[in-house]
Write a protein that holds these residues in place. Sequence first.
Motif, PDB file in Angstrom:
ATOM      1  N   ASN A 145     -28.522 -15.820  61.994  1.00 42.43           N
ATOM      2  CA  ASN A 145     -29.158 -17.105  61.693  1.00 42.43           C
ATOM      3  C   ASN A 145     -29.553 -17.269  60.224  1.00 42.43           C
ATOM      4  N   VAL A 146     -28.919 -16.516  59.359  1.00 44.19           N
ATOM      5  CA  VAL A 146     -29.160 -16.644  57.923  1.00 44.19           C
ATOM      6  C   VAL A 146     -27.863 -17.079  57.263  1.00 44.19           C
ATOM      7  N   TYR A 147     -27.935 -18.157  56.508  1.00 40.78           N
ATOM      8  CA  TYR A 147     -26.733 -18.710  55.881  1.00 40.78           C
ATOM      9  C   TYR A 147     -26.915 -18.799  54.366  1.00 40.78           C
ATOM     10  N   THR A 148     -27.651 -17.804  53.844  1.00 39.42           N
ATOM     11  CA  THR A 148     -27.864 -17.719  52.409  1.00 39.42           C
ATOM     12  C   THR A 148     -26.519 -17.526  51.719  1.00 39.42           C
ATOM     13  N   ASN A 149     -26.357 -18.196  50.615  1.00 38.57           N
ATOM     14  CA  ASN A 149     -25.042 -18.203  49.979  1.00 38.57           C
ATOM     15  C   ASN A 149     -24.842 -17.050  49.011  1.00 38.57           C
ATOM     16  N   ALA A 150     -23.775 -16.317  49.203  1.00 36.61           N
ATOM     17  CA  ALA A 150     -23.307 -15.358  48.207  1.00 36.61           C
ATOM     18  C   ALA A 150     -22.491 -16.124  47.171  1.00 36.61           C
ATOM     19  N   PRO A 151     -22.325 -15.591  45.954  1.00 38.97           N
ATOM     20  CA  PRO A 151     -21.557 -16.319  44.931  1.00 38.97           C
ATOM     21  C   PRO A 151     -20.062 -16.277  45.217  1.00 38.97           C
ATOM     22  N   SER A 152     -19.400 -17.398  45.013  1.00 36.12           N
ATOM     23  CA  SER A 152     -17.956 -17.448  45.217  1.00 36.12           C
ATOM     24  C   SER A 152     -17.239 -16.656  44.129  1.00 36.12           C
ATOM     25  N   PRO A 153     -16.350 -15.741  44.519  1.00 33.63           N
ATOM     26  CA  PRO A 153     -15.525 -15.069  43.504  1.00 33.63           C
ATOM     27  C   PRO A 153     -14.255 -15.847  43.186  1.00 33.63           C
ATOM     28  N   MET A 154     -14.071 -17.012  43.845  1.00 34.48           N
ATOM     29  CA  MET A 154     -12.808 -17.751  43.763  1.00 34.48           C
ATOM     30  C   MET A 154     -12.837 -18.851  42.706  1.00 34.48           C
ATOM     31  N   GLY A 155     -13.683 -18.663  41.686  1.00 38.12           N
ATOM     32  CA  GLY A 155     -13.821 -19.673  40.655  1.00 38.12           C
ATOM     33  C   GLY A 155     -12.876 -19.470  39.488  1.00 38.12           C
ATOM     34  N   TYR A 156     -13.342 -19.871  38.309  1.00 41.38           N
ATOM     35  CA  TYR A 156     -12.491 -19.866  37.125  1.00 41.38           C
ATOM     36  C   TYR A 156     -12.008 -18.455  36.755  1.00 41.38           C
ATOM     37  N   ASP A 157     -12.829 -17.444  37.025  1.00 37.34           N
ATOM     38  CA  ASP A 157     -12.484 -16.090  36.588  1.00 37.34           C
ATOM     39  C   ASP A 157     -11.957 -15.209  37.717  1.00 37.34           C
ATOM     40  N   TYR A 158     -11.540 -15.808  38.808  1.00 38.65           N
ATOM     41  CA  TYR A 158     -10.940 -15.058  39.920  1.00 38.65           C
ATOM     42  C   TYR A 158      -9.734 -14.290  39.391  1.00 38.65           C
ATOM     43  N   VAL A 159      -9.683 -12.988  39.651  1.00 43.42           N
ATOM     44  CA  VAL A 159      -8.626 -12.166  39.046  1.00 43.42           C
ATOM     45  C   VAL A 159      -7.237 -12.554  39.527  1.00 43.42           C
ATOM     46  N   GLU A 160      -7.155 -13.280  40.639  1.00 45.07           N
ATOM     47  CA  GLU A 160      -5.860 -13.665  41.186  1.00 45.07           C
ATOM     48  C   GLU A 160      -5.309 -14.946  40.568  1.00 45.07           C
ATOM     49  N   ASN A 161      -6.102 -15.634  39.772  1.00 48.46           N
ATOM     50  CA  ASN A 161      -5.686 -16.926  39.232  1.00 48.46           C
ATOM     51  C   ASN A 161      -4.563 -16.800  38.213  1.00 48.46           C
ATOM     52  N   TYR A 162      -3.544 -17.629  38.385  1.00 50.54           N
ATOM     53  CA  TYR A 162      -2.638 -17.949  37.289  1.00 50.54           C
ATOM     54  C   TYR A 162      -3.168 -19.198  36.583  1.00 50.54           C
TER      55      TYR A 162
END
Length: 470
Positions: free
Chosen positions: A268-285
């Motif tokens: 019952n806790v939905y505290t948000n962790a930080p998204s790693p899928m942003g501008y500096d995501y290592v998988e980004n082209y």
Amino acid sequence: MKKKLSVTIKIMAVLMVACLSSCNDFLEIVPKGEKIPTTLADFDALLRDEYGNQRTDITQATLLLNDKFESTSNLNYYKLYSANYFWQEDADRIAFNNSDEGTYYNSYMAISTSNLIIEHAAEATEATEADKKQLIAQAKFLRATNYFVLANYYADTYEEGNAESKLSVPLITSADIGAPYTQVSIKEIYAFILKDIEEAIPDLRAAGATILHANLGAAYALSARVHLQMGQYDQALAAANQALAQNDKLFDWTAFYNQYKTQIEQPNVYTNAPSPMGYDYVENYNFRHGVSYFAGNETNIRTDRATRFEQGDAKFASRWKVRTVGADTYCKSIIRGFFNYGGMTTTEVYLIKAECLARKGDITGAMSTLNTVRKKRILSSYYADLTATTTQEAVKLIQRTKGNELILGITPFADMRRLNKDPDYAKTLSKTENGSNLSLSPTSHMWTMPFPQGAIKNPGNGTLNQNVNK
């Protein structure tokens, strides 16, 4: 990225430069606070408008796939939402599509900006020739990206046997006001997309100024995506390998899950962790926003969609958590930040490579490539290498992972349309909703979205025909 022109300035710039040949008497009358782009930095700022040009809104595709959970209020209010979400074959989606025009107009706005840069950036000041060529190449990449989305949204999927006879979308290559256009065939739009990519590659570099600027890896990755959609496996594989030579990094979601495990697993806790899928995501082209383009939560997904993820999928467990609010039970987003839904990533390229290897008969290589991705996703207590003995079995396993990995982007929709044309992979979607059993056939007309009414009623300097009857 933080230094960007507003959408208003961008549109004014497009209009003013488009008028250069016919509005000379008015060139000295520049609206207060606006400017005509002259330097390379001016043109570059247009490309970097991330909330306009660098965004891919594919709401109706995610609704049709039932990949996202939609609220009762939205379903009751938006008839088009309801028609796609509940697979209402008899619904007149053409009549309903009078307000959901973001996919069409956002894409063509980005195409107009691309055309402007391609036509005029060569004369930009305060720049080297190499820098000007690079920006033009990045504009061609942007244009190709948007035409791929449009072609896989408003037209039938590519089939070599009928691509020349079926209409696709309007091909606009000029930023001039009232420029004539032609609604070209599916074969022609794909040829144009590939031409843009091929012309861009020689002038792109290993890294762009920001993650919004296409680099060489992004161009090879997009080439791989397009060739796969066309069933050209040799070309797709070659492009995938070239992209991975530029960047082959994968983010370790098992480590991320373990880092935030206590928070994630607390009831019952939905505290948000930080998204790693942003501008500096290592998988980004490269990076492109999706439906949500400000920092926030991801889209919530349906609980029945969640069952299609593998057991022990740390990426899923890190992103969503079952929640009940009133009469609604859904998987609630539990990470917050930015999300690369529209850009090219290494994960997509690995899975393109895997499918191409399977199609070419290298089952061992295909599964090895698939498992390379899965090792960074499936928690060690659940992980085991997947194996296959046939191409069909391998492709289905690859597609399961790919659909989960790229959920909420254009690729799962494009892949489903592509595979639905092959009896070995065609799939009927089914669900139970409010006590009713519903299904969507792989041959349904609903896999092609209708052009919005605004585009049909105001086609500009050309003729626009609907590609579906409803």
